[in-house]
Design a protein around this motif. Structure first.
Motif, short mmCIF file in Angstrom:
data_model
loop_
_atom_site.label_atom_id
_atom_site.label_comp_id
_atom_site.label_asym_id
_atom_site.label_seq_id
_atom_site.Cartn_x
_atom_site.Cartn_y
_atom_site.Cartn_z
N LYS A 22 0.83 -1.20 0.00
CA LYS A 22 0.00 0.00 0.00
C LYS A 22 0.87 1.24 0.00
O LYS A 22 1.03 1.89 1.04
N PRO A 23 1.43 1.58 -1.15
CA PRO A 23 2.25 2.78 -1.19
C PRO A 23 1.42 4.00 -0.80
O PRO A 23 0.23 4.01 -1.09
N PRO A 24 2.00 4.98 -0.15
CA PRO A 24 3.43 5.12 0.12
C PRO A 24 3.87 4.44 1.42
O PRO A 24 4.97 4.70 1.88
N HIS A 25 3.02 3.58 1.97
CA HIS A 25 3.40 2.98 3.25
C HIS A 25 4.20 1.70 3.05
O HIS A 25 3.93 0.92 2.14
N VAL A 26 5.16 1.53 3.94
CA VAL A 26 5.96 0.30 3.93
C VAL A 26 6.02 -0.25 5.34
O VAL A 26 6.32 0.49 6.29
N GLY A 27 5.72 -1.53 5.49
CA GLY A 27 5.84 -2.19 6.78
C GLY A 27 7.10 -3.03 6.81
O GLY A 27 7.30 -3.88 5.95
N LEU A 28 7.94 -2.75 7.78
CA LEU A 28 9.22 -3.46 7.90
C LEU A 28 9.35 -4.04 9.29
O LEU A 28 9.21 -3.33 10.29
N TYR A 29 9.58 -5.34 9.36
CA TYR A 29 9.77 -6.00 10.65
C TYR A 29 11.14 -6.67 10.68
O TYR A 29 11.50 -7.38 9.75
N VAL A 30 11.88 -6.41 11.74
CA VAL A 30 13.20 -7.01 11.87
C VAL A 30 13.32 -7.64 13.26
O VAL A 30 12.93 -7.04 14.26
N CYS A 31 13.87 -8.84 13.28
CA CYS A 31 14.07 -9.52 14.56
C CYS A 31 15.14 -8.80 15.36
O CYS A 31 16.27 -8.63 14.90
N GLY A 32 14.77 -8.37 16.54
CA GLY A 32 15.68 -7.59 17.37
C GLY A 32 16.44 -8.46 18.36
O GLY A 32 16.44 -9.69 18.25
N PRO A 33 17.07 -7.83 19.31
CA PRO A 33 17.95 -8.55 20.22
C PRO A 33 17.20 -9.27 21.34
O PRO A 33 16.11 -8.87 21.73
N THR A 34 17.82 -10.33 21.82
CA THR A 34 17.39 -10.94 23.07
C THR A 34 18.22 -10.26 24.14
O THR A 34 19.44 -10.34 24.14
N VAL A 35 17.55 -9.58 25.06
CA VAL A 35 18.28 -8.71 25.99
C VAL A 35 18.69 -9.46 27.26
O VAL A 35 18.22 -9.18 28.34
N TYR A 36 19.60 -10.38 27.06
CA TYR A 36 20.12 -11.11 28.21
C TYR A 36 21.63 -11.00 28.28
O TYR A 36 22.28 -11.66 29.07
N GLY A 37 22.22 -10.16 27.41
CA GLY A 37 23.66 -10.00 27.42
C GLY A 37 24.04 -8.70 26.77
O GLY A 37 23.20 -8.04 26.13
N ASP A 38 25.28 -8.31 26.92
CA ASP A 38 25.74 -7.05 26.40
C ASP A 38 25.75 -7.07 24.87
O ASP A 38 26.09 -8.07 24.27
N PRO A 39 25.37 -5.95 24.26
CA PRO A 39 25.36 -5.92 22.80
C PRO A 39 26.75 -6.15 22.23
O PRO A 39 27.73 -5.61 22.73
N HIS A 40 26.83 -6.98 21.20
CA HIS A 40 28.12 -7.31 20.60
C HIS A 40 28.10 -7.02 19.12
O HIS A 40 27.10 -6.52 18.57
N LEU A 41 29.19 -7.32 18.51
CA LEU A 41 29.39 -7.05 17.11
C LEU A 41 28.27 -7.64 16.25
O LEU A 41 27.84 -7.04 15.26
N GLY A 42 27.81 -8.81 16.63
CA GLY A 42 26.76 -9.46 15.87
C GLY A 42 25.47 -8.66 15.85
O GLY A 42 24.71 -8.75 14.89
N HIS A 43 25.23 -7.89 16.87
CA HIS A 43 24.03 -7.07 16.90
C HIS A 43 24.15 -5.89 15.94
O HIS A 43 23.15 -5.36 15.46
N ALA A 44 25.40 -5.49 15.69
CA ALA A 44 25.61 -4.30 14.85
C ALA A 44 25.24 -4.56 13.39
O ALA A 44 24.71 -3.68 12.71
#
Length: 490
Positions: A22-44
């Motif tokens: 449905k332009p101009p709308h865009v729905g974007l979903y991204v799997c985020g972090p599991t917050v049980y540890g410090d953010p690391h390179l893989g999260h970047a």
RNA sequence: GGUCGGUUGGCCGAGUGGCUAGGCAACGGUCUGCAAAACCGUCUACGGCGGUUCGAAUCCGCCACCGACCUCCA
């Protein structure tokens, strides 16, 4: 805004022209972090990859709703009966409330993502806040006959699913193969087949994080949150679902299966997966001992790192590789990226010094087209950056009078570069460069360089060099040019 | 074992059936009081063996090696 953006769709394994539902709308979903540890390179990596997508879609004029979840429940340590919520396990070890752990690491994640210039998503829902939605999907799948209850837990019946739909379309897996390759774990007697996955899991007595349901006091299965939250905020069908390649199977495959039963179809039209990060050629993992957090990167406080690397260096380094390639972190590569970024940022700073002339010796329009061509080709940031270095050369030539711009072309060239470098790539000069320094320091430096200029005018090379060397020892590099000296903190 | 991907010059890293990727490093030159920076130039690589083709690093086959997923993972 018209665009020819092509993105590689994991579903078809081909680059496809991106057309929103449905332009101009865009729905974007991204799997985020599991917050049980410090953010690391893989999260970047995924954060930056989809940040570019978010920024670029917005630049193209789309109204993007970007949803990136925080996983604070539900991921099991393992699939066995004695498996427990990661968050709960960590909490017990540290004798903290689970939500305390969640709060702490969520804030850490935000802090480091900000440092990397990763824009906040439009919505950042938490799994723990959507238990009701998840339970509703469990009921729906049960009602449709594609799940079964077993000892207080509910499992998705993959075999039944595969009879009417095809399981494994995203990852290219075949159910028969999975039978022979799926690990047989202790205590799996609850499941009909080893490849069945939990929709609801009964909590063990020691399990702190639990919610009541008609099945048991427990918690939702590992894949359910994304199905529930993406449907809630983006609808049952949305445009793009993203995440790391490691989530392709089983996580995203299970999402598709759940969604197909609950909503009648898969959740997203386009699936995008960023590749992994390696350290000196090896996958980064806690068990491999080459695990590097973002804080360790920024401070240089890790055995594998020779020095501190700024957030912009890491961002630039990641963008110098295509998002679907693995990117290998090594000191040599990072130092090269650091210098490259400096060169690019120097060029951006020089841009303001170009004096407009009566003619233009550079085809700005062709340059612009090349840059957008690169972005449109599945977000090819390495190619874009290569073009940007061509621009840097042109900028430097212009400053020294070897290339020319008319006022109008200079304006559009400048605006284009600002758009590409700052708005789309999200880069910025390193934190402590001259351009961001205090007015006081600027004034002092102006004075010092004036004195050196005086010495030079008097052919007092000893004094001039003394000033330069002393500044150099302080980490300030003096750059002479015909227009006078500039300086920069290294 | 199954599935998928990769192997590019000193390093990193794009790309493509014939046309300079780019960055870093190195070397030479210009500029400079000397440097640095900048600019110009040099370094012309695509794992191995076959095949398709007028032409392949780019397509196909085989082999070797590396990696990812199949288990929580970004």
């Amino acid at each position: 805004m018209k665009s020819e953006l092509k993105i590689f769709n994991t579903l078809s394994r081909k680059k496809e022209i991106f057309t929103p539902i449905k332009p101009p709308h865009v729905g974007l979903y991204v799997c985020g972090p599991t917050v049980y540890g410090d953010p690391h390179l893989g999260h970047a990596r995924p954060a930056i990859t989809f940040d570019i997508l978010f920024r670029y879609l917005s630049t193209l004029g789309y109204k993007v709703r970007y949803v990136r979840n925080i996983t604070d429940v539900g991921h099991l340590e393992n699939d066995a009966d004695e498996g427990e919520d990661k968050v709960a396990q960590k909490a017990r070890l540290e004798e903290l409330e689970p939500m305390e752990v969640v709060q702490y690491y969520t804030e850490r994640y935000h802090t480091f993502m900000n440092a990397l210039h990763v824009k906040s998503p439009s919505i950042e829902p938490r799994a723990s806040g959507h238990i009701i939605e998840q339970l509703a999907i469990v009921e729906k799948i049960l009602k449709e006959g594609f799940a079964y209850e077993s000892n207080g837990s509910v499992y998705f019946d993959v075999e039944r699913y595969n009879q009417e739909h095809q399981y494994g379309t995203l990852s290219g897996r075949v159910l028969e193969d999975l039978l022979s390759t799926t690990r047989q774990l202790e205590g799996q007697t609850e499941k009909k087949n080893s490849y069945d996955f939990a929709l609801w899991k009964k909590a063990t007595p020691s399990h702190i994080m639990r919610w009541p349901s008609r099945f048991s006091d427990g918690f939702p299965g590992w894949h359910l949150e994304c199905t529930a939250m993406s449907a809630r905020y983006l609808g049952e069908t949305f445009d793009i679902h993203g995440g790391g390649m490691d989530l392709l199977f089983p996580h995203h495959e299970c999402e598709i299966a759940q969604s197909t039963i609950a909503h009648g179809h898969g959740p997203a039209r386009y699936w995008m997966h960023n590749n992994m990060i390696t350290i000196n050629g090896q996958k980064m993992g806690k068990s491999l001992g080459n695990f590097i957090t973002l804080e360790e990167f920024f401070t240089g406080n890790h055995a594998l790192i020779e020095k501190a690397y700024g957030p912009m260096t890491i961002r630039f380094f990641i963008l110098q590789a295509h998002y679907r390639s693995t990117v290998d972190f090594s000191n040599d590569a990072l130092m090269a990226a650091e210098k490259g970024l400096l060169r690019l940022m120097d060029g951006m700073a020089q841009l303001a010094k170009i004096k407009a002339g009566t003619s233009t010796t550079f085809d700005v329009e062709a340059f612009k087209n090349k840059c957008f061509e690169a972005l449109n080709d599945d977000l090819n940031t390495p190619i874009l950056i290569a073009h940007l270095f061509d621009a840097v050369r042109i900028i430097n030539q212009s400053v020294s009078g070897q290339a020319h711009f008319t006022e109008k072309d200079l304006t559009s060239f400048t605006e284009l570069l600002h758009l590409l470098v700052f708005d789309i790539l999200g880069l910025a000069p390193p934190e402590n460069s001259g351009s961001k320094s205090s007015e006081t320091l600027d004034g002092v430096m102006h004075l010092v360089l004036d004195m050196r200029q005086q010495a030079k005018a008097n052919k007092d090379w000893g004094t001039a060099d003394q000033i330069r060397d002393a500044l150099s020892a302080l980490g300030i590099v003096v750059k002479d040019s015909k227009e006078g000296a500039t300086w920069e903190i290294k």
